[in-house]
Design an enzyme around this catalytic site. Sequence first.
Site, short mmCIF file in Angstrom:
data_model
loop_
_atom_site.label_atom_id
_atom_site.label_comp_id
_atom_site.label_asym_id
_atom_site.label_seq_id
_atom_site.Cartn_x
_atom_site.Cartn_y
_atom_site.Cartn_z
N HIS A 64 0.82 -1.22 0.00
CA HIS A 64 0.00 0.00 0.00
C HIS A 64 0.85 1.27 0.00
O HIS A 64 0.32 2.38 -0.06
CB HIS A 64 -1.01 0.01 1.16
CG HIS A 64 -0.42 0.26 2.51
ND1 HIS A 64 -0.24 -0.74 3.45
CD2 HIS A 64 0.01 1.40 3.11
CE1 HIS A 64 0.26 -0.22 4.55
NE2 HIS A 64 0.43 1.07 4.37
N ASP A 108 -0.38 -7.69 1.69
CA ASP A 108 0.14 -6.31 1.64
C ASP A 108 1.68 -6.34 1.72
O ASP A 108 2.28 -6.03 2.75
CB ASP A 108 -0.45 -5.52 2.80
CG ASP A 108 -0.14 -4.03 2.72
OD1 ASP A 108 0.46 -3.61 1.71
OD2 ASP A 108 -0.50 -3.31 3.66
N SER A 203 4.66 2.31 7.76
CA SER A 203 4.37 1.15 6.91
C SER A 203 5.61 0.69 6.17
O SER A 203 6.45 1.50 5.77
CB SER A 203 3.29 1.49 5.88
OG SER A 203 2.03 1.35 6.42
#
Length: 254
Positions: A64, A108, A203
């Site tokens: 992402h 992800d 992230s």
Amino acid sequence: MMQIFCIIFVLYFFTPAGGSEVGIVHGTISTPHSRPYMASLQFSKKHTCGGILIREDFVLTAAHCKKTQDMTVVLGAHNINKREKSQQRIKVAAYHSHPKFTGEYDHDIMLLKLKKKAKLNKYVRAIELPEKDNEIHANVPCVVAGWGQTGFQEPYSKLLRETTEKTQSSFECKTIWKEHFNNDRMICTTFDKKKGGVCQGDSGGPLICDGKPQGITAYTAQDCSDTRYPHVFTKIQFFLPWIKKVMQGNRNVE
């Protein structure tokens, strides 16, 4: 029904940890260059996500984190607001998001092929991936690190920060996150509110347990300091076959 997150949107309850609100909350400043595998993923010279160098020409991160703009990977950094002599800035040649990633929670994970090989030295070094058959036990202290923001509406940390979170049992993770958590492909952690943990801006950064990267920071509750909701990481071990095939030059593999 709870909405599924996307890095582009700010939603009611869930949020990808690569957004722009909070990062390593509290924690401590890392010893400069003590984590030479850490990568800052930047767009227009601004930090957006973290990543880890796993070979001189590949960085592992969260899917992402991908955007339409060209990404620059910064290696060898401690202070991302300075042009440190230790830094290497390398453009991305190819983005390999997992083919089953749909912009939601599962799968992800992404590999970044660098346009040129990083020069390995005391500031820049690849980290070894875990073995496939290693079991991840509950209540293991693991390190998380990143340059994300340090609190709500706070600026990004210019210095690399880190803290410790503990692995939680898959049963507890599933009970809390329900259909959003996959036992095979995810790990979740508990964290102390005073010590803090990951959130937006972190992230793609690693969850390091016993010296090996076991997870990639994926998602949290929107209030990342809410200890009722474990932080969730993509489990690297599950994706080892895919990682190895992509690095061998096989692009469309699962």
